[in-house]
Design an enzyme around this catalytic site. Structure first.
Site, PDB file in Angstrom:
ATOM      1  N   ALA A  32      18.980 -90.452 -11.066  1.00 13.00           N
ATOM      2  CA  ALA A  32      19.736 -91.700 -10.980  1.00 13.00           C
ATOM      3  C   ALA A  32      21.089 -91.510 -11.673  1.00 13.00           C
ATOM      4  O   ALA A  32      21.264 -90.583 -12.478  1.00 13.00           O
ATOM      5  CB  ALA A  32      18.980 -92.857 -11.619  1.00 13.00           C
ATOM      6  N   PHE A  33      22.030 -92.383 -11.355  1.00 14.80           N
ATOM      7  CA  PHE A  33      23.408 -92.140 -11.813  1.00 14.80           C
ATOM      8  C   PHE A  33      23.550 -92.246 -13.332  1.00 14.80           C
ATOM      9  O   PHE A  33      24.536 -91.779 -13.894  1.00 14.80           O
ATOM     10  CB  PHE A  33      24.386 -93.104 -11.121  1.00 14.80           C
ATOM     11  CG  PHE A  33      24.591 -94.403 -11.844  1.00 14.80           C
ATOM     12  CD1 PHE A  33      23.684 -95.429 -11.734  1.00 14.80           C
ATOM     13  CD2 PHE A  33      25.695 -94.580 -12.648  1.00 14.80           C
ATOM     14  CE1 PHE A  33      23.864 -96.619 -12.420  1.00 14.80           C
ATOM     15  CE2 PHE A  33      25.886 -95.768 -13.342  1.00 14.80           C
ATOM     16  CZ  PHE A  33      24.969 -96.783 -13.226  1.00 14.80           C
ATOM     17  N   LYS A  34      22.562 -92.823 -14.001  1.00 12.93           N
ATOM     18  CA  LYS A  34      22.682 -92.962 -15.460  1.00 12.93           C
ATOM     19  C   LYS A  34      22.768 -91.600 -16.156  1.00 12.93           C
ATOM     20  O   LYS A  34      23.249 -91.505 -17.272  1.00 12.93           O
ATOM     21  CB  LYS A  34      21.536 -93.802 -16.009  1.00 12.93           C
ATOM     22  CG  LYS A  34      21.673 -95.255 -15.561  1.00 12.93           C
ATOM     23  CD  LYS A  34      20.778 -96.224 -16.264  1.00 12.93           C
ATOM     24  CE  LYS A  34      21.138 -97.668 -15.954  1.00 12.93           C
ATOM     25  NZ  LYS A  34      20.992 -98.035 -14.523  1.00 12.93           N
ATOM     26  N   ASP A  35      22.317 -90.537 -15.469  1.00 10.91           N
ATOM     27  CA  ASP A  35      22.452 -89.194 -16.046  1.00 10.91           C
ATOM     28  C   ASP A  35      23.915 -88.812 -16.299  1.00 10.91           C
ATOM     29  O   ASP A  35      24.199 -88.063 -17.229  1.00 10.91           O
ATOM     30  CB  ASP A  35      21.828 -88.146 -15.115  1.00 10.91           C
ATOM     31  CG  ASP A  35      20.304 -88.240 -15.072  1.00 10.91           C
ATOM     32  OD1 ASP A  35      19.694 -88.586 -16.101  1.00 10.91           O
ATOM     33  OD2 ASP A  35      19.735 -87.962 -14.000  1.00 10.91           O
TER      34      ASP A  35
ATOM     35  N   LEU B  14      24.530 -90.432 -19.669  1.00 11.54           N
ATOM     36  CA  LEU B  14      23.643 -90.133 -20.791  1.00 11.54           C
ATOM     37  C   LEU B  14      23.530 -88.646 -21.097  1.00 11.54           C
ATOM     38  O   LEU B  14      23.295 -88.270 -22.242  1.00 11.54           O
ATOM     39  CB  LEU B  14      22.286 -90.784 -20.565  1.00 11.54           C
ATOM     40  CG  LEU B  14      22.391 -92.297 -20.858  1.00 11.54           C
ATOM     41  CD1 LEU B  14      21.265 -93.072 -20.202  1.00 11.54           C
ATOM     42  CD2 LEU B  14      22.411 -92.562 -22.365  1.00 11.54           C
TER      43      LEU B  14
END
Ligand SMILES: *Cc1c(COP(=O)(O)O)cnc(C)c1O
Length: 469
Positions: free
Chosen positions: A110-113, A116
């Site tokens: 997911a794009f949160k990588d 983060l």
């Protein structure tokens, strides 16, 4: 670079301080005192740079000498080495002048990588320099927890504790957290719901006396400035790949907390020619109601097929409001106290500016499934439910088909197999099949899990945490 609070009544911080700070002491969010800007010629000179090289160009001015060029290069290198695809953020064409930007090639799909992975390595670097250790504590209903764990698992100066509601997250999401076996990673399955998890985290941030001396909590939720900053990069990357800055590009963004699309707004303020920025929401549509009807009011939470966008309030919207109100902290204090009662109205000027900057659209679950089937039928491309909302919004709100439209794909479809199954059942003629995990993740269901189930009791949870430090 200095950072100031949107409510105008908190100390000014340096870059490193803002990364460790979380919320400002006046309840506001930190933003740069002024944004760096790039000329068209400078942006044009970046054509052909790799994702990592471009990330350096975009992020460097925010750091303003607080971290050396070599160290920043190393942080970026480590952050994006964990991505599966060589392009880091590949573009796929799904229609005439319509593209999907795949932001799910990182370790948790997911794009949160993007944010983060970068934040984990950045924090570890800052902490090593300060000879300090911190505790990351967070609550998750799904994506953020696994991305935070993946971001922090190799960080020597961070212990991370993530609370999820026991038996209330999907199996893929749980396994992405609990199969990370590392000495500094602790998954707590709380016997409660997501709100219980969040309340426990909030209470722990308010009173940190349960921690040993010298330790503090750090927040890695989307209000952390480093997360927004890392997300600006892919707007530049996509635009450069499609002929920018010599032509304008439009973006459609599946939106929850307004972090991702706010990064697009910043890219535009920094000089990238962007035509439309489309806020795509599911039935949790506070931002769509705000832009279309000046109705920024809290409503009940709907459980949708796109759970990572299920929000009642979009916390990063305050950062935009700060700009819309001429960066007057006092105005934001007034607006936010109005909103405490559940409702707020923008001034005519602020609303007019918001409407020149953004279009908005809302899509319910039934239409989301229909769009997944339609795109698969016409382009043989399987979208996850969040990304599908972005594509639908792009198609509904697009004002000029000669401008390339980039739809951000925020998750891999295998993260949300239930939605894909429902679309397949409802539209058999589309031949959707099943959403398979990518090959490098195919053994997720065989990996060993580690987690601790704890009661919804703050004393028990806090003594578990302090016992592990
Ligand atoms: C977090 C998330 C979003 C929403 O992003 P915001 O920055 O909160 O607006 C959209 N899609 C997926 C898959 C997410 O995980």
């Amino acid at each position: 670079m200095k950072f100031i609070s949107t409510r105008g009544d908190a100390p000014t911080l340096s870059f490193e301080e803002v990364i460790l700070a979380g919320l400002a002491s006046d309840g506001g969010l930190y933003v740069p005192e002024s944004l760096p800007t790039f000329s068209k010629a400078e942006i044009a000179s970046w054509a052909g740079l790799s994702y990592k090289e471009l990330a350096f160009k975009v992020i460097h001015p925010f750091i303003d000498g607080e971290i050396s060029d070599d160290d920043l290069t190393a942080i970026i290198e480590k952050a994006y080495d964990s991505f599966q695809h060589d392009a880091i953020a590949p573009l796929i064409q799904t229609g005439h002048n319509e593209w999907v930007l795949e932001l799910f090639q990182g370790p948790t799909l997911a794009f949160k990588d993007f944010a983060l992975q970068f934040l984990g390595h950045l924090l570890d670097f800052i902490l090593a320099k300060r000879q300090q250790k911190v505790v990351v504590m967070g609550a998750t209903s799904g994506d953020t927890g696994s991305a935070a764990i993946e971001g922090c698992k190799r960080c020597e100066n961070i212990d991370i504790f993530i609370l999820h509601p026991h038996n209330r997250v999907s199996e893929v999401q749980r396994r992405q957290m609990t199969t990370v076996i590392a000495d500094n990673v602790f998954n707590i399955a709380l016997e409660g719901n997501f709100d219980d998890c969040q309340n426990m985290v909030k209470a722990s941030f308010r009173d940190q006396s349960f921690l040993p001396d010298g330790r503090q909590l750090v927040a890695v939720n989307s209000i952390n400035w480093a997360r927004i900053m890392a997300q600006i990069v892919y707007y530049f990357y996509a635009a450069l790949a499609l002929g920018g800055p010599h032509r304008a590009i439009s973006f459609s963004v599946p939106t929850g907390n307004f972090g991702d699309i706010f990064a697009g707004y910043l890219a535009k303020q920094m000089g990238l020619p962007i035509d439309q920025l489309i806020i795509a929401t599911n039935s949790n549509d506070i931002l769509h109601r705000c832009i279309s009807d000046n109705d920024h009011s809290k409503q009940g939470l709907h459980q949708s097929l796109s759970p990572s966008m299920d929000i009642m309030v979009s916390s990063n919207f305050e950062r935009l409001l700060f700009d819309l109100y001429g960066r007057q902290g006092i105005e934001i204090q007034r607006l936010m106290s109005e909103f405490e009662s559940g409702h707020m109205r923008l001034s005519d000027d602020a609303l007019a500016s918001a409407r020149t900057l953004f279009s908005s659209f809302r899509l319910d679950d039934a239409a989301t499934l229909e769009l997944v089937a339609e795109v698969y039928q016409n382009a043989e491309y399987l979208l996850d439910p969040h990304s599908a909302i972005g594509v639908a919004a792009a198609r509904a709100r697009r004002s000029d088909t000669s401008v390339p439209m980039v739809c951000l794909a925020t998750a891999h479809p295998s993260k949300f197999p239930e939605a894909v199954d429902q679309a397949a059942a409802r539209f058999p003629e589309a031949n959707l099949g099943q959403a398979k995990l990518p090959v490098h993740m195919a053994d997720l269901f065989d990996r060993q899990e580690r987690m601790t189930v704890l009661p919804d009791d703050i004393v028990t949870v806090q003594s578990f945490i302090s016992g592990k430090l």
